[in-house]
Design a protein around this motif. Structure first.
Motif, PDB file in Angstrom:
ATOM      1  N   ASP A 324     -11.488  -5.206  -4.000  1.00 14.37           N
ATOM      2  CA  ASP A 324     -10.831  -5.293  -3.471  1.00 14.37           C
ATOM      3  C   ASP A 324      -9.652  -4.554  -3.884  1.00 14.37           C
ATOM      4  O   ASP A 324      -9.212  -4.585  -5.532  1.00 14.37           O
ATOM      5  CB  ASP A 324      -9.931  -6.845  -4.266  1.00 14.37           C
ATOM      6  CG  ASP A 324     -10.962  -8.154  -3.873  1.00 14.37           C
ATOM      7  OD1 ASP A 324     -11.499  -8.144  -2.523  1.00 14.37           O
ATOM      8  OD2 ASP A 324     -10.910  -9.048  -4.335  1.00 14.37           O
ATOM      9  N   ILE A 325      -8.978  -4.101  -3.304  1.00 15.01           N
ATOM     10  CA  ILE A 325      -8.166  -2.256  -3.756  1.00 15.01           C
ATOM     11  C   ILE A 325      -6.774  -2.778  -3.074  1.00 15.01           C
ATOM     12  O   ILE A 325      -6.227  -3.060  -1.577  1.00 15.01           O
ATOM     13  CB  ILE A 325      -8.915  -1.476  -2.867  1.00 15.01           C
ATOM     14  CG1 ILE A 325     -10.516  -1.502  -3.353  1.00 15.01           C
ATOM     15  CG2 ILE A 325      -7.890   0.338  -3.829  1.00 15.01           C
ATOM     16  CD1 ILE A 325     -10.987  -0.034  -2.634  1.00 15.01           C
ATOM     17  N   ASN A 326      -6.055  -2.858  -4.054  1.00 15.97           N
ATOM     18  CA  ASN A 326      -4.064  -2.792  -3.071  1.00 15.97           C
ATOM     19  C   ASN A 326      -4.223  -1.693  -2.638  1.00 15.97           C
ATOM     20  O   ASN A 326      -4.983  -0.246  -3.043  1.00 15.97           O
ATOM     21  CB  ASN A 326      -4.136  -3.492  -4.099  1.00 15.97           C
ATOM     22  CG  ASN A 326      -4.023  -5.073  -4.327  1.00 15.97           C
ATOM     23  OD1 ASN A 326      -3.819  -5.626  -3.585  1.00 15.97           O
ATOM     24  ND2 ASN A 326      -3.890  -5.637  -5.869  1.00 15.97           N
ATOM     25  N   LYS A 327      -2.974  -1.485  -2.088  1.00  9.50           N
ATOM     26  CA  LYS A 327      -1.980   0.106  -1.554  1.00  9.50           C
ATOM     27  C   LYS A 327      -2.162   0.827  -2.803  1.00  9.50           C
ATOM     28  O   LYS A 327      -1.379   0.368  -3.895  1.00  9.50           O
ATOM     29  CB  LYS A 327      -0.993  -1.276  -0.611  1.00  9.50           C
ATOM     30  CG  LYS A 327      -0.073   0.264  -0.449  1.00  9.50           C
ATOM     31  CD  LYS A 327       0.401   0.153   0.780  1.00  9.50           C
ATOM     32  CE  LYS A 327       1.027   1.649   1.315  1.00  9.50           C
ATOM     33  NZ  LYS A 327       2.399   1.631   2.080  1.00  9.50           N
ATOM     34  N   ASP A 328      -2.371   1.686  -2.875  1.00  7.06           N
ATOM     35  CA  ASP A 328      -2.114   2.872  -3.369  1.00  7.06           C
ATOM     36  C   ASP A 328      -3.247   2.510  -4.775  1.00  7.06           C
ATOM     37  O   ASP A 328      -2.512   3.666  -5.754  1.00  7.06           O
ATOM     38  CB  ASP A 328      -0.501   2.982  -4.026  1.00  7.06           C
ATOM     39  CG  ASP A 328       0.342   3.600  -2.627  1.00  7.06           C
ATOM     40  OD1 ASP A 328      -1.213   4.163  -1.925  1.00  7.06           O
ATOM     41  OD2 ASP A 328       1.293   3.371  -2.076  1.00  7.06           O
ATOM     42  N   LEU A 346      -4.888   3.092   1.219  1.00  6.02           N
ATOM     43  CA  LEU A 346      -3.215   3.525   1.859  1.00  6.02           C
ATOM     44  C   LEU A 346      -2.827   2.036   2.125  1.00  6.02           C
ATOM     45  O   LEU A 346      -1.688   2.032   2.954  1.00  6.02           O
ATOM     46  CB  LEU A 346      -3.779   4.800   3.148  1.00  6.02           C
ATOM     47  CG  LEU A 346      -4.106   5.836   2.459  1.00  6.02           C
ATOM     48  CD1 LEU A 346      -3.805   6.706   3.709  1.00  6.02           C
ATOM     49  CD2 LEU A 346      -4.124   6.553   1.635  1.00  6.02           C
ATOM     50  N   GLU A 347      -3.940   1.131   2.602  1.00  2.00           N
ATOM     51  CA  GLU A 347      -3.309  -0.236   3.185  1.00  2.00           C
ATOM     52  C   GLU A 347      -4.673  -1.154   2.088  1.00  2.00           C
ATOM     53  O   GLU A 347      -5.553  -0.579   1.831  1.00  2.00           O
ATOM     54  CB  GLU A 347      -3.632  -0.262   4.565  1.00  2.00           C
ATOM     55  CG  GLU A 347      -2.952   0.436   5.100  1.00  2.00           C
ATOM     56  CD  GLU A 347      -2.915   0.510   6.868  1.00  2.00           C
ATOM     57  OE1 GLU A 347      -3.672  -1.051   7.482  1.00  2.00           O
ATOM     58  OE2 GLU A 347      -2.789   1.029   7.465  1.00  2.00           O
ATOM     59  N   ASN A 348      -3.793  -2.000   2.700  1.00  2.58           N
ATOM     60  CA  ASN A 348      -4.413  -3.808   1.157  1.00  2.58           C
ATOM     61  C   ASN A 348      -5.875  -3.786   1.697  1.00  2.58           C
ATOM     62  O   ASN A 348      -6.160  -3.997   2.877  1.00  2.58           O
ATOM     63  CB  ASN A 348      -3.856  -5.151   1.371  1.00  2.58           C
ATOM     64  CG  ASN A 348      -2.796  -4.547  -0.003  1.00  2.58           C
ATOM     65  OD1 ASN A 348      -2.712  -3.550  -0.390  1.00  2.58           O
ATOM     66  ND2 ASN A 348      -1.806  -5.470   0.577  1.00  2.58           N
ATOM     67  N   VAL A 349      -7.270  -3.643   1.217  1.00  2.14           N
ATOM     68  CA  VAL A 349      -8.721  -3.676   1.772  1.00  2.14           C
ATOM     69  C   VAL A 349      -9.196  -4.690   1.202  1.00  2.14           C
ATOM     70  O   VAL A 349      -8.852  -5.104  -0.677  1.00  2.14           O
ATOM     71  CB  VAL A 349      -9.032  -2.675   1.533  1.00  2.14           C
ATOM     72  CG1 VAL A 349      -8.252  -1.827   2.446  1.00  2.14           C
ATOM     73  CG2 VAL A 349      -9.712  -2.165   0.461  1.00  2.14           C
ATOM     74  N   THR A 364     -11.099  12.280  -5.316  1.00  2.71           N
ATOM     75  CA  THR A 364     -10.858  10.144  -4.594  1.00  2.71           C
ATOM     76  C   THR A 364     -10.654  10.717  -2.714  1.00  2.71           C
ATOM     77  O   THR A 364      -9.695  11.210  -2.552  1.00  2.71           O
ATOM     78  CB  THR A 364     -10.127   9.962  -4.674  1.00  2.71           C
ATOM     79  OG1 THR A 364     -10.277  10.594  -6.156  1.00  2.71           O
ATOM     80  CG2 THR A 364     -10.452   8.912  -4.442  1.00  2.71           C
ATOM     81  N   LEU A 365     -11.730   9.329  -2.162  1.00  2.00           N
ATOM     82  CA  LEU A 365     -11.353   9.350  -0.824  1.00  2.00           C
ATOM     83  C   LEU A 365      -9.948   8.678  -0.391  1.00  2.00           C
ATOM     84  O   LEU A 365      -9.881   7.620  -1.162  1.00  2.00           O
ATOM     85  CB  LEU A 365     -12.939   8.924  -0.232  1.00  2.00           C
ATOM     86  CG  LEU A 365     -14.132   9.205  -0.567  1.00  2.00           C
ATOM     87  CD1 LEU A 365     -14.992   8.274  -0.222  1.00  2.00           C
ATOM     88  CD2 LEU A 365     -13.956  10.428   0.377  1.00  2.00           C
ATOM     89  N   LEU A 366      -9.517   8.761   0.472  1.00  3.30           N
ATOM     90  CA  LEU A 366      -7.760   7.661   0.974  1.00  3.30           C
ATOM     91  C   LEU A 366      -8.770   7.060   2.128  1.00  3.30           C
ATOM     92  O   LEU A 366      -9.680   7.888   3.583  1.00  3.30           O
ATOM     93  CB  LEU A 366      -8.042   8.474   1.723  1.00  3.30           C
ATOM     94  CG  LEU A 366      -6.236  10.112   0.810  1.00  3.30           C
ATOM     95  CD1 LEU A 366      -5.651  10.823   1.342  1.00  3.30           C
ATOM     96  CD2 LEU A 366      -6.226   8.962  -0.687  1.00  3.30           C
ATOM     97  N   VAL A 367      -8.374   5.417   2.251  1.00  2.33           N
ATOM     98  CA  VAL A 367      -9.338   5.074   3.174  1.00  2.33           C
ATOM     99  C   VAL A 367      -7.745   4.036   3.380  1.00  2.33           C
ATOM    100  O   VAL A 367      -7.152   3.722   2.388  1.00  2.33           O
ATOM    101  CB  VAL A 367     -10.407   4.264   2.109  1.00  2.33           C
ATOM    102  CG1 VAL A 367     -11.683   4.876   1.334  1.00  2.33           C
ATOM    103  CG2 VAL A 367      -9.963   3.460   1.602  1.00  2.33           C
ATOM    104  N   LYS A 368      -8.500   3.256   4.625  1.00  4.33           N
ATOM    105  CA  LYS A 368      -8.017   1.841   5.153  1.00  4.33           C
ATOM    106  C   LYS A 368      -8.582   1.200   5.950  1.00  4.33           C
ATOM    107  O   LYS A 368      -9.923   1.263   5.900  1.00  4.33           O
ATOM    108  CB  LYS A 368      -6.494   3.193   6.130  1.00  4.33           C
ATOM    109  CG  LYS A 368      -6.897   3.232   6.979  1.00  4.33           C
ATOM    110  CD  LYS A 368      -6.164   4.183   8.533  1.00  4.33           C
ATOM    111  CE  LYS A 368      -6.400   4.650   9.997  1.00  4.33           C
ATOM    112  NZ  LYS A 368      -5.310   4.898  10.237  1.00  4.33           N
ATOM    113  N   PRO A 369      -8.243   0.462   6.394  1.00  2.24           N
ATOM    114  CA  PRO A 369      -9.077  -0.568   7.179  1.00  2.24           C
ATOM    115  C   PRO A 369      -9.375  -0.263   8.452  1.00  2.24           C
ATOM    116  O   PRO A 369      -8.744   0.331   8.859  1.00  2.24           O
ATOM    117  CB  PRO A 369      -8.125  -2.143   6.747  1.00  2.24           C
ATOM    118  CG  PRO A 369      -7.237  -2.495   6.170  1.00  2.24           C
ATOM    119  CD  PRO A 369      -7.031  -0.356   5.786  1.00  2.24           C
TER     120      PRO A 369
END
Length: 371
Positions: A324-328, A346-349, A364-369
């Motif tokens: 679980d990765i919260n934004k930022d 970049l957004e909650n996932v 580090t990769l930048l990801v979003k849903p």
């Protein structure tokens, strides 16, 4: 000093031996307390080197978890052990009073007093002088012994018992427990390294198992080691292989402790070598097969990783969130069929959800849903 059951088995073997057995407390500065005293008194010929000590035979109970020693004061147990010590002494025409007192009062004797009070037969500085003393001597029972051109063969315990002695050393146990507690705290306090805390737990468990016999300890370490390897492989080496390496070490230690060792053929009293070798070969086959499976998994994971993460970023690839990765915040994602990457959301996932790689920030990769 040692386990009572083991000492009783040794005494029984010595008393039923068809050849004379010599017990020698040597070299200077050594001791044969507790079970060692019982074994010495059971030998056909008993001797001590100058500066050695025997005695202190009051039984103790050892807590296998904490290692704490508690003296046994129950008269039923003390009387039984004392009587056995006295019978052993009388069987060899030795001082039964000492056998009684070393159990009830922890009496100790040096070599001169032990010889004076009829506990031993000789005082000798080394093996050669002892054999010279024995040669032509008549021991109680009317038997005269002659030593002619003796061939001395030195036998050391196998590597399994040497490793076992290291593991049951109190200093080593305290060290393992301390390091284990530290790693467990760090592992569970720092996010994404919680499985590394398993290494600490394993290190804390090992001292608790050292109350087991050498073979049972070997089996326990083997099982724990294989389980640690399997868990780390299944988790995709998120512990940076720390759990895997720990498991490999425990597996090797377990195999060493389980390895059967043999005395020279002329010393064997009773052993089933065929059965022992079958057990060893089965263990080797099992561990070899399991090791091959793990090696195949490791090679597969290594081959799926890019040759250079910095030259080949998975931009626009679809992956799965491992945490679980919260934004930022930072977590881990799995992309390209199994590669684990550090990722910033970049957004909650949510764990297990699909994500898309939209960029890179350093390593580090930048990801979003994923839509």
């Amino acid at each position: 000093m040692g386990e009572l059951d083991a000492a009783l088995n040794i005494v029984s073997s010595i008393e039923n031996s068809k050849i004379p057995v010599i017990g020698f407390v040597y070299p200077t500065g050594s001791y044969a307390w507790s079970a060692g005293t019982l074994v010495l008194m059971s030998t056909t010929i008993a001797a001590m080197a100058p500066g050695t000590v025997i005695g202190s035979c009051e039984p103790v109970e050892i807590n296998p978890i904490t290692g704490q020693e508690v003296f046994i004061n129950e008269s039923k147990i003390l009387n039984a052990i004392s009587q056995y010590f006295m019978e052993v002494a009388e069987f060899r025409s030795r001082n039964a009073t000492f056998a009684h007192d070393c159990v009830f009062y922890n009496t100790n004797l040096g070599p001169e007093d032990a010889l004076k009070y009829g506990v031993i037969n000789f005082v000798a500085t080394d093996l050669d002088s002892l054999l010279n003393e024995i040669n032509g001597s008549t021991i109680s029972g009317g038997v005269t012994y002659y030593v002619i051109n003796p061939e001395v063969t030195y036998y050391q315990p196998g590597i399994g018992y040497q490793v076992y002695e290291v593991l049951i050393n109190p200093t080593i146990q305290d060290l393992l427990a301390g390091i284990g507690l530290f790693l467990a705290i760090i592992g569970f306090a720092v996010r994404h390294y919680y499985l590394a805390g398993g290494v600490g737990i394993i290190l804390m468990i090992i001292p608790m198992l050292t109350g087991l016999s050498v073979n049972w300890l070997g089996l326990a370490l083997l099982i724990i080691g294989l389980a640690a390897i399997a868990i780390d492989v299944h988790a995709g080496f998120t512990t940076h292989a720390s759990l895997f390496i720990t498991g490999m070490i425990l597996t090797v230690l377990g195999l060493i402790l389980l390895q059967p060792t043999y005395s020279p053929q002329s010393w064997l009293m009773a052993t089933n070598q065929v059965e022992a070798r079958i057990v060893l070969y089965v263990l080797i086959a099992f561990v070899g097969g399991f090791g091959g499976f793990i090696a195949a998994k490791v090679i597969g994971i290594i081959r799926t990783r890019p040759l250079s993460e910095r030259l080949y970023w998975p931009i626009n690839d679809i992956g799965t969130a491992v945490d679980d990765i919260n934004k930022d915040e930072i977590g881990y994602v799995r992309v390209r069929g199994g590669e684990y990457w550090r990722a910033k959301a970049l957004e909650n996932v949510r764990k297990g959800s699909r994500v898309v790689v939209v960029g890179v920030d350093g390593d580090t990769l930048l990801v979003k849903p994923s839509a």
